[in-house]
Design a protein around this motif. Structure first.
Motif, PDB file in Angstrom:
ATOM      1  N   ASP A   1     -27.175 -17.664  32.361  1.00  0.00           N
ATOM      2  CA  ASP A   1     -26.894 -19.085  32.133  1.00  0.00           C
ATOM      3  C   ASP A   1     -26.380 -19.769  33.379  1.00  0.00           C
ATOM      4  O   ASP A   1     -26.466 -19.208  34.477  1.00  0.00           O
ATOM      5  CB  ASP A   1     -25.994 -19.284  30.913  1.00  0.00           C
TER       6      ASP A   1
ATOM      7  N   THR B   1     -23.161 -21.214  34.207  1.00  0.00           N
ATOM      8  CA  THR B   1     -21.929 -20.698  34.761  1.00  0.00           C
ATOM      9  C   THR B   1     -20.935 -20.348  33.666  1.00  0.00           C
ATOM     10  O   THR B   1     -20.976 -20.895  32.572  1.00  0.00           O
ATOM     11  CB  THR B   1     -21.290 -21.710  35.733  1.00  0.00           C
TER      12      THR B   1
ATOM     13  N   ASP C   1     -24.290 -23.151  25.442  1.00  0.00           N
ATOM     14  CA  ASP C   1     -22.860 -23.057  25.190  1.00  0.00           C
ATOM     15  C   ASP C   1     -22.421 -23.575  23.813  1.00  0.00           C
ATOM     16  O   ASP C   1     -21.280 -23.347  23.406  1.00  0.00           O
ATOM     17  CB  ASP C   1     -22.072 -23.762  26.311  1.00  0.00           C
TER      18      ASP C   1
HETATM   19 FE    FE Z   1     -22.782 -20.368  29.042  1.00  0.00          FE
END
Ligand code: FE
Ligand code: ZN
Ligand code: ZN
Length: 751
Positions: free
Chosen positions: A507, A509, A735
């Motif tokens: 991903d 970060t 996320d």
């Molecule tokens: Fe992530």
């Protein structure tokens, strides 16, 4: 012999016409008893023989309403004390802390659309609904789901509506938002020096406004939307300016499949998603250009079908579609209240159309893409929230605060994790307020009593800071979970995996355990812990956060790292970058000024995108990666040869790409080879780790897997190599899904 049965049905059984369904079934079968709504589900009392009860239950499951979802039936029996006659529906019983599921909002159904033409009191009534359709989550304040606990409470039913509401044989029996032209909410139009609350006039004025290239703000199910003609360059350009959104693609609402297929390719599984009662935005490939101002250089458009009667009325005159986007500014949450809409949206648009019912829970339109026939949720909101995820472990009392970008939070009730609707990027006051308000509302709605709190390890996330404040105030234990461990655990929870797995966490970060920024990890993990087995070779982020916004910095970083500080830039790259800036980046890295290390695959995509001259600066989240994926040729399937002894070192990858670039190989070919090579490198790493760990199950997680090309290439290779592959589907891989993983980990660690 007749017995007294007490049956409790759990699942999505409220607000979906379940009690009338039970009533009709019991009556048809000549059974005596009654049904009522409880917080925890629907309770049925039956008096009859064991055989009758079994027959009843098997039909109950087999014939349940479309939207309903029975998940558990428990039956207890006792001797008959009082003989009951007939079958009835009793008032709701509230009180216990247990809860049942809250239905997501449901698109208007076909029967209601037909009623709009025939039912005298609902001719063209735009807020028509029935037990199978209409607003749910967006209007609910409390459980059980009854009219007084919704924002319909202030509307008094007229006699006709009341009769339908009380008639068990009517489709509107106990349809809580039931309403008609005489007694329900209505639209009001403001703008262009006119004010009207006559629906036909409103539709006519909106239609004219759209045809003239105007922009409308229209109050929808979970917030305001902005609409304009999708083919009008002038209108779309103006909309971009108003929304302060210069490049991010817009979604387009089309009237029907035929209209969609004029511009976009739709396969059967995509059509099933588009046409489902959830009505999400579905990402589709463009075959004929609609309007380049809608989606810029991309070859995909997010399409959706009408889900409110007013949408149908508008779309019937606009077969080429209407841009359909959230009514907000920049990254602020979608506007829900009428006063803010008047203050902020009205001065921007030509017409503002609102209605006089409050939106209690804000919900954006959901976004889905389909890969390998399977839906992959990217934004989980209207039509999905707040549907719980059933898990195989107890999660009562766990409150997971989520991450920072595309935030959602989650709470645990029994063996369910309830993920909030999409909140957004926690980077401005408005989104912070949305987050804290929703946290509080979820707590009340689901009668939630927190016992354990869990958040990310990143100290600067707003969600982390909130978690710390809550933990102190409530005196509760707080657990901090590494970002990628949470990503992996979310997929494990979705598929009910126990034990240990290999996890590919790719991903943008996330804070790593060693203080560097991770995002290209291979983990060995279970719920209670993880080991970092392998990772993409680290490289500096010259300029820190700015490196994530400016992909050209990452191109410099990789070339610098892989050449041990003596980069040779390809001619093509030099043609679109300033040599002075390149020099500055090199200096920063050499002196180690503001150049933290990262193993992020998101940044690798950025670097390659810039190196290939596709995108040097991200104007919206992941623009460079998305455009790199789209530029890649479908015809090219071959990967470059890379060194299997250090599988996640991209040195060979870059060497081959640079050579191709210098030799004038097409960018589309190099872009495709890049994807397949990364997949191949990942397979090599996993194969080595499988030999060491004897683990064969692989979960793929992290926002990079929104890239269908990489996802398909990698999952194909893994399956061919005999791995069991798990791909996030119902829970977003980005996320937004983090909270589910945090909660799953907390549930195991706090046992
Ligand atoms: Fe992530
Ligand atoms: Zn309906
Ligand atoms: Zn009425």
């Amino acid at each position: 012999m007749k017995i007294h049965y007490q049956i409790l049905v759990k699942g999505l059984v409220q607000g979906v016409g379940f009690r009338p369904y039970v009533y009709r079934l019991a009556t048809q079968m000549g059974l005596n008893g009654y049904v009522d709504n409880r917080n925890e589900g629907v309770s049925i009392v039956l008096q009859g023989s064991a055989r009758q009860k079994d027959d009843f239950l098997s039909v109950l499951i087999a014939e349940q309403p479309d939207v309903a979802d029975i998940q558990e039936i428990s039956v207890s029996e006792s001797a008959i004390e009082t003989v009951m006659t007939g079958f009835g529906i009793s008032p709701s019983v509230s009180g216990s802390m247990a809860i049942t599921r809250v239905s997501p909002d449901i698109a208007v159904c076909e029967d209601c659309l037909a009623d709009l033409r025939h039912q005298p009191h609902r001719i063209r009534y735009p807020f028509i609904n029935c037990t199978h359709c209409g607003p749910r989550f967006s209007i609910i304040r409390d459980l059980p789901y009854d009219r007084p606990s919704t924002t319909m409470s202030e509307f008094i039913m007229c006699n006709t509506c009341r009769r339908e509401y009380e008639d068990v044989n009517d489709r509107r029996f106990h349809a809580q938002p039931v309403a008609c032209n005489h007694c329900g909410p209505h639209y009001t139009l403001t703008g262009a020096g006119v004010e009207s609350d006559d629906y036909d006039t409103i539709v006519r004025l909106m239609d004219k406004c759209l045809s003239d290239g105007g922009i409308i703000a229209l109050k929808g199910t979970g917030g305001y939307n902005l609409l304009c003609c999708a083919r009008s360059r002038k209108a779309v350009a103006r909309l971009r300016e108003l929304k302060q959104r210069d490049a991010k693609p817009f979604a387009v609402m089309f009237p029907n499949r035929e209209a969609i297929e004029k511009y976009l390719k739709v396969d059967e599984s995509e059509w099933a998603m588009l046409n489902s009662w959830r009505r999400p935005i579905v990402l589709l490939h463009e075959v004929t250009r609609l309007n380049k101002l809608v989606n810029g250089p991309l070859n995909t458009i997010g399409a959706l079908l009408p889900y409110l009667p007013v949408h149908y009325d508008l779309l019937s005159n606009h077969p080429d579609g209407l841009v359909f986007t959230s009514g907000n500014l920049g990254d602020e949450p979608i506007i829900t209240d009428d006063r803010t809409a008047r203050n902020i949206l009205l001065p921007m648009v030509d017409l503002l159309v609102c209605y006089n019912r409050e939106i209690y829970n804000r919900v954006d339109d959901s976004v889905v893409q389909v890969a390998g026939g399977q839906p992959l949720l990217m934004r989980r909101s209207r039509g999905y929230a707040p549907e719980p995820l059933r898990v195989r472990f107890g999660a009562e009392g766990i409150l997971a605060f989520g991450a920072e970008k595309v935030n959602s939070f989650a709470l645990g009730k029994g063996e369910q994790l309830i993920l909030s609707q999409y909140i957004g990027d926690l980077k401005n006051k408005e989104t912070h307020d949305f987050y804290t308000e929703t946290l509080e509302r979820f707590g009340r709605l689901f009668r939630f009593d927190p016992a354990v709190l869990v958040c990310d390890t990143h100290p600067l996330y707003f969600s982390t800071r909130q978690a710390i404040v809550h933990a102190e105030r409530l005196g509760l234990p707080l657990l901090q979970v590494q970002h990628h461990h949470a990503h992996a655990a979310a997929v494990m929870a979705e598929y009910g995996l126990e034990g240990e797995v290999l996890a590919v966490c790719y991903d943008g970060t996330g804070l790593g355990d060693d203080g560097t920024s991770w995002g290209g990890e291979i983990l060995q993990c279970g719920y209670s812990g993880f080991v970092r087995l392998d990772h993409l070779r680290c490289t500096p982020l010259p300029g820190g956060d700015r490196a994530a916004k400016e992909p050209w910095r990452m191109a410099v970083s990789y070339l610098y790292t892989l050449s041990d500080g003596h980069p040779a830039y390809p001619t093509a790259f030099l043609s679109h970058t300033d040599p002075e800036k390149l020099n500055m980046m090199e200096q920063m890295m050499r002196k180690n000024i503001n150049s933290p290390l990262t193993s992020s695959v998101g940044r690798l995509f950025d670097a390659v995108s810039s190196l290939l001259g596709i995108c040097d600066v991200n104007r919206y989240q992941a623009e460079a990666s998305i455009r790199l994926e789209q530029r890649a040729s479908d015809a090219v399937r071959l990967a470059y040869d890379t060194d299997a002894s250090c599988p996640l070192d991209p040195a060979d990858l870059f060497r081959c790409m640079m050579a191709d670039l210098e030799q004038g190989v097409r960018v589309s070919t190099i872009a495709a080879r890049f994807h397949h090579t990364l997949a191949q490198m990942t397979l090599l790493s996993l194969s080595a780790q499988r030999d060491k760990t004897r683990l064969n199950r692989v979960v793929l997680c992290g926002g990079v897997f929104q890239n269908r090309r990489l996802l398909n290439s990698l999952s194909d290779r893994l399956r061919k190599a005999g791995f069991d592959v798990f791909i996030p589907s119902a829970i977003p891989c980005n996320d937004s899904g983090i909270a589910i993983g945090q909660a799953a980990i907390a549930a195991h660690l706090s046992q």
